[in-house]
Design a protein around this motif. Structure first.
Motif, short mmCIF file in Angstrom:
data_model
loop_
_atom_site.label_atom_id
_atom_site.label_comp_id
_atom_site.label_asym_id
_atom_site.label_seq_id
_atom_site.Cartn_x
_atom_site.Cartn_y
_atom_site.Cartn_z
N ALA A 212 1.03 -6.94 -5.53
CA ALA A 212 1.75 -5.67 -5.67
C ALA A 212 3.05 -5.67 -4.88
O ALA A 212 4.10 -5.24 -5.38
N ILE A 213 3.00 -6.15 -3.64
CA ILE A 213 4.20 -6.19 -2.80
C ILE A 213 5.22 -7.17 -3.36
O ILE A 213 6.44 -6.90 -3.35
N THR A 214 4.76 -8.30 -3.86
CA THR A 214 5.67 -9.30 -4.44
C THR A 214 6.36 -8.76 -5.69
O THR A 214 7.56 -8.95 -5.88
N ASN B 283 6.81 0.60 -0.95
CA ASN B 283 5.65 0.07 -0.25
C ASN B 283 4.99 1.14 0.61
O ASN B 283 3.77 1.23 0.70
N SER B 284 5.82 1.96 1.26
CA SER B 284 5.33 2.96 2.22
C SER B 284 4.59 4.10 1.56
O SER B 284 3.61 4.61 2.11
N ILE C 37 1.09 0.73 0.26
CA ILE C 37 0.32 0.78 1.51
C ILE C 37 -0.75 1.87 1.47
O ILE C 37 -1.92 1.60 1.79
N PRO C 38 -0.41 3.13 1.09
CA PRO C 38 -1.46 4.15 1.05
C PRO C 38 -2.58 3.83 0.07
O PRO C 38 -3.75 4.08 0.36
N PHE C 39 -2.24 3.27 -1.10
CA PHE C 39 -3.30 2.93 -2.04
C PHE C 39 -4.22 1.87 -1.47
O PHE C 39 -5.45 1.94 -1.60
N LEU C 40 -3.64 0.85 -0.83
CA LEU C 40 -4.46 -0.22 -0.24
C LEU C 40 -5.36 0.33 0.86
O LEU C 40 -6.52 -0.08 0.99
#
Length: 239
Positions: free
Chosen positions: A191-193, A215-216, A220-223
Protein backbone atom coordinates in the motif's frame (compact mmCIF):
# COMPACT_ATOMS: atom_id res chain seq x y z
CA UNK A 1 -9.68 -12.86 6.53
CA UNK A 2 -12.58 -11.82 8.77
CA UNK A 3 -10.29 -9.39 10.59
CA UNK A 4 -9.59 -7.65 7.29
CA UNK A 5 -13.29 -7.49 6.42
CA UNK A 6 -14.12 -6.12 9.89
CA UNK A 7 -11.40 -3.51 9.47
CA UNK A 8 -12.75 -2.32 6.13
CA UNK A 9 -16.27 -2.15 7.55
CA UNK A 10 -15.11 -0.26 10.64
CA UNK A 11 -13.03 2.18 8.57
CA UNK A 12 -16.02 2.89 6.33
CA UNK A 13 -18.46 3.34 9.23
CA UNK A 14 -16.21 5.52 11.41
CA UNK A 15 -14.19 7.28 8.69
CA UNK A 16 -14.89 10.77 10.05
CA UNK A 17 -13.61 9.98 13.54
CA UNK A 18 -10.75 7.95 12.08
CA UNK A 19 -9.73 10.97 10.00
CA UNK A 20 -9.93 13.24 13.04
CA UNK A 21 -7.72 10.97 15.12
CA UNK A 22 -5.31 10.35 12.22
CA UNK A 23 -4.43 13.94 11.29
CA UNK A 24 -1.85 14.12 14.15
CA UNK A 25 0.15 11.39 12.37
CA UNK A 26 0.89 13.89 9.59
CA UNK A 27 2.12 16.54 12.03
CA UNK A 28 4.17 13.91 13.86
CA UNK A 29 5.96 13.14 10.59
CA UNK A 30 6.49 16.84 9.87
CA UNK A 31 8.10 17.69 13.23
CA UNK A 32 11.49 15.99 12.56
CA UNK A 33 11.63 17.78 9.21
CA UNK A 34 11.23 21.20 10.83
CA UNK A 35 14.41 20.88 12.90
CA UNK A 36 18.00 20.69 11.70
CA UNK A 37 18.09 16.92 12.02
CA UNK A 38 19.81 14.57 9.55
CA UNK A 39 16.55 13.15 8.23
CA UNK A 40 15.44 11.82 4.86
CA UNK A 41 12.05 10.97 3.35
CA UNK A 42 11.34 7.54 1.91
CA UNK A 43 7.99 5.87 1.11
CA UNK A 44 6.12 8.70 2.79
CA UNK A 45 8.01 8.37 6.07
CA UNK A 46 10.73 10.38 7.81
CA UNK A 47 13.91 8.57 8.86
CA UNK A 48 17.05 9.54 10.78
CA UNK A 49 20.49 9.30 9.14
CA UNK A 50 22.39 7.65 11.99
CA UNK A 51 25.70 8.07 10.15
CA UNK A 52 25.30 11.86 10.40
CA UNK A 53 24.64 11.94 14.16
CA UNK A 54 28.35 12.47 15.09
CA UNK A 55 28.33 15.65 12.98
CA UNK A 56 25.68 17.31 15.19
CA UNK A 57 26.68 19.69 17.98
CA UNK A 58 25.09 19.41 21.44
CA UNK A 59 22.39 21.99 20.71
CA UNK A 60 21.36 20.32 17.43
CA UNK A 61 21.41 16.92 19.12
CA UNK A 62 19.19 18.21 21.93
CA UNK A 63 16.67 19.75 19.53
CA UNK A 64 16.65 16.56 17.46
CA UNK A 65 15.98 14.39 20.52
CA UNK A 66 13.15 16.67 21.69
CA UNK A 67 11.61 16.73 18.20
CA UNK A 68 11.65 12.96 17.92
CA UNK A 69 10.24 12.50 21.44
CA UNK A 70 7.38 14.92 20.73
CA UNK A 71 6.74 13.19 17.40
CA UNK A 72 6.77 9.77 19.05
CA UNK A 73 4.34 10.86 21.77
CA UNK A 74 1.91 12.26 19.20
CA UNK A 75 2.09 8.95 17.33
CA UNK A 76 1.53 6.97 20.56
CA UNK A 77 -1.45 9.15 21.51
CA UNK A 78 -3.02 8.81 18.06
CA UNK A 79 -2.58 5.03 18.16
CA UNK A 80 -4.31 4.97 21.54
CA UNK A 81 -7.23 7.07 20.28
CA UNK A 82 -7.81 4.79 17.27
CA UNK A 83 -7.76 1.73 19.56
CA UNK A 84 -10.19 3.44 21.92
CA UNK A 85 -12.48 4.07 18.97
CA UNK A 86 -12.57 0.33 18.29
CA UNK A 87 -12.95 -0.45 21.98
CA UNK A 88 -15.88 1.95 22.26
CA UNK A 89 -17.73 0.13 19.47
CA UNK A 90 -17.13 -3.30 20.96
CA UNK A 91 -17.96 -2.33 24.55
CA UNK A 92 -20.62 0.32 23.76
CA UNK A 93 -18.81 3.00 25.81
CA UNK A 94 -18.33 6.69 25.08
CA UNK A 95 -14.95 7.81 23.71
CA UNK A 96 -14.68 11.40 24.97
CA UNK A 97 -13.75 11.00 28.62
CA UNK A 98 -11.64 7.90 28.03
CA UNK A 99 -9.56 9.70 25.38
CA UNK A 100 -8.59 12.35 27.95
CA UNK A 101 -7.76 9.78 30.63
CA UNK A 102 -5.76 7.72 28.13
CA UNK A 103 -3.26 10.53 27.55
CA UNK A 104 -1.97 10.00 31.08
CA UNK A 105 -2.07 6.21 31.04
CA UNK A 106 -2.18 4.28 27.77
CA UNK A 107 -0.39 6.88 25.66
CA UNK A 108 2.47 7.25 28.15
CA UNK A 109 2.86 3.46 28.40
CA UNK A 110 3.04 3.00 24.63
CA UNK A 111 5.29 6.05 24.30
CA UNK A 112 7.78 4.62 26.81
CA UNK A 113 7.81 1.19 25.14
CA UNK A 114 8.31 2.70 21.69
CA UNK A 115 11.00 5.07 22.98
CA UNK A 116 12.95 2.18 24.49
CA UNK A 117 12.65 0.21 21.24
CA UNK A 118 13.88 3.19 19.18
CA UNK A 119 16.81 3.68 21.57
CA UNK A 120 17.63 -0.02 21.34
CA UNK A 121 17.74 0.10 17.55
CA UNK A 122 19.75 3.34 17.62
CA UNK A 123 22.35 1.82 19.94
CA UNK A 124 22.52 -1.27 17.75
CA UNK A 125 23.02 0.88 14.64
CA UNK A 126 25.85 2.82 16.29
CA UNK A 127 27.54 -0.31 17.69
CA UNK A 128 27.48 -2.04 14.30
CA UNK A 129 28.54 1.01 12.27
CA UNK A 130 31.70 -0.70 10.96
CA UNK A 131 30.35 -4.25 11.12
CA UNK A 132 30.66 -6.11 7.81
CA UNK A 133 27.26 -7.78 8.08
CA UNK A 134 25.43 -4.69 9.35
CA UNK A 135 23.12 -4.69 6.33
CA UNK A 136 21.88 -8.16 7.31
CA UNK A 137 21.88 -7.85 11.10
CA UNK A 138 19.91 -4.59 11.39
CA UNK A 139 16.93 -5.62 9.22
CA UNK A 140 16.67 -8.94 11.08
CA UNK A 141 16.86 -7.20 14.48
CA UNK A 142 14.29 -4.62 13.38
CA UNK A 143 11.94 -7.35 12.12
CA UNK A 144 12.23 -9.39 15.33
CA UNK A 145 11.63 -6.30 17.47
CA UNK A 146 8.66 -5.32 15.32
CA UNK A 147 7.10 -8.77 15.72
CA UNK A 148 7.66 -8.78 19.49
CA UNK A 149 6.02 -5.35 19.90
CA UNK A 150 3.38 -5.81 17.21
CA UNK A 151 0.39 -6.24 19.53
CA UNK A 152 1.56 -3.87 22.28
CA UNK A 153 -0.95 -1.05 21.47
CA UNK A 154 -4.10 -3.22 21.62
CA UNK A 155 -2.72 -5.14 24.61
CA UNK A 156 -2.34 -1.85 26.49
CA UNK A 157 -5.56 -0.17 25.33
CA UNK A 158 -8.00 -3.06 24.90
CA UNK A 159 -6.86 -5.13 27.89
CA UNK A 160 -5.19 -2.45 30.02
CA UNK A 161 -1.95 -4.42 30.41
CA UNK A 162 1.15 -3.01 32.11
CA UNK A 163 4.30 -2.51 29.97
CA UNK A 164 6.16 -5.79 30.56
CA UNK A 165 2.96 -7.83 30.53
CA UNK A 166 1.92 -6.15 27.28
CA UNK A 167 5.30 -6.90 25.68
CA UNK A 168 5.28 -10.57 26.70
CA UNK A 169 1.63 -11.02 25.68
CA UNK A 170 2.35 -9.30 22.36
CA UNK A 171 5.32 -11.57 21.64
CA UNK A 172 3.37 -14.76 22.43
CA UNK A 173 0.34 -13.74 20.37
CA UNK A 174 2.49 -12.51 17.46
CA UNK A 175 4.12 -15.93 17.19
CA UNK A 176 0.69 -17.61 17.24
CA UNK A 177 -0.66 -15.17 14.66
CA UNK A 178 2.53 -14.97 12.60
CA UNK A 179 0.82 -15.57 9.21
CA UNK A 180 -1.56 -12.68 9.97
CA UNK A 181 1.33 -10.46 11.08
CA UNK A 182 3.29 -11.22 7.91
CA UNK A 183 0.22 -10.59 5.72
CA UNK A 184 -0.27 -7.28 7.57
CA UNK A 185 3.36 -6.31 6.87
CA UNK A 186 3.12 -7.26 3.19
CA UNK A 187 -0.17 -5.39 2.81
CA UNK A 188 1.32 -2.29 4.43
CA UNK A 189 4.47 -2.41 2.28
CA UNK A 190 2.43 -2.78 -0.94
CA UNK A 191 0.00 0.00 0.00
CA UNK A 192 2.77 2.45 0.92
CA UNK A 193 4.75 1.60 -2.23
CA UNK A 194 1.70 2.12 -4.47
CA UNK A 195 0.96 5.46 -2.78
CA UNK A 196 4.57 6.54 -3.30
CA UNK A 197 4.40 5.52 -6.97
CA UNK A 198 1.10 7.37 -7.60
CA UNK A 199 2.22 10.65 -6.03
CA UNK A 200 5.72 10.39 -7.47
CA UNK A 201 4.64 12.12 -10.66
CA UNK A 202 3.45 15.27 -8.89
CA UNK A 203 5.83 18.28 -8.76
CA UNK A 204 8.33 18.29 -5.90
CA UNK A 205 7.72 18.79 -2.99
CA UNK A 206 3.93 18.43 -3.35
CA UNK A 207 4.20 14.74 -4.16
CA UNK A 208 6.28 14.11 -1.05
CA UNK A 209 3.86 15.86 1.30
CA UNK A 210 0.78 14.35 -0.33
CA UNK A 211 2.29 10.90 0.10
CA UNK A 212 2.89 11.62 3.78
CA UNK A 213 -0.65 12.96 4.17
CA UNK A 214 -2.24 9.97 2.43
CA UNK A 215 -0.19 7.56 4.52
CA UNK A 216 -1.17 9.44 7.68
CA UNK A 217 -4.95 9.57 7.17
CA UNK A 218 -5.58 6.38 5.18
CA UNK A 219 -2.86 3.72 5.20
CA UNK A 220 -1.51 4.05 8.75
CA UNK A 221 -4.93 4.25 10.47
CA UNK A 222 -6.28 1.32 8.45
CA UNK A 223 -3.25 -0.81 9.31
CA UNK A 224 -3.65 0.06 12.99
CA UNK A 225 -7.34 -0.84 12.88
CA UNK A 226 -6.52 -4.11 11.12
CA UNK A 227 -3.82 -4.81 13.72
CA UNK A 228 -6.32 -4.40 16.55
CA UNK A 229 -8.93 -6.62 14.91
CA UNK A 230 -6.29 -9.34 14.46
CA UNK A 231 -5.52 -9.01 18.19
CA UNK A 232 -9.18 -9.27 19.11
CA UNK A 233 -9.52 -12.60 17.28
CA UNK A 234 -8.26 -14.20 20.50
CA UNK A 235 -11.70 -13.51 22.00
CA UNK A 236 -14.39 -16.01 20.90
CA UNK A 237 -17.03 -13.28 20.50
CA UNK A 238 -14.75 -11.38 18.10
CA UNK A 239 -15.00 -14.09 15.43
Amino acid sequence: MRSFDYSVEFFRERHKLVLLFSIPFFFALLIPMLVSAPTFISLGGVFLRTGSIPELDYFQMGITIIAYLVSLFIIADSIVNLNLLIKSKKTMTKVGGEVMRAMGTYAVTIFLIYTLSVLLMLVLQLLTFDFAYRGILLPIASMVLGIVLFFVPPAVVIDGMKPWHAISASAVLAVKKLPHVLFWAILGAVAITVAEFVFLYLPYPFGVYLTMLFNSVVIIPFLLIYQTFIYMKKYPLAH
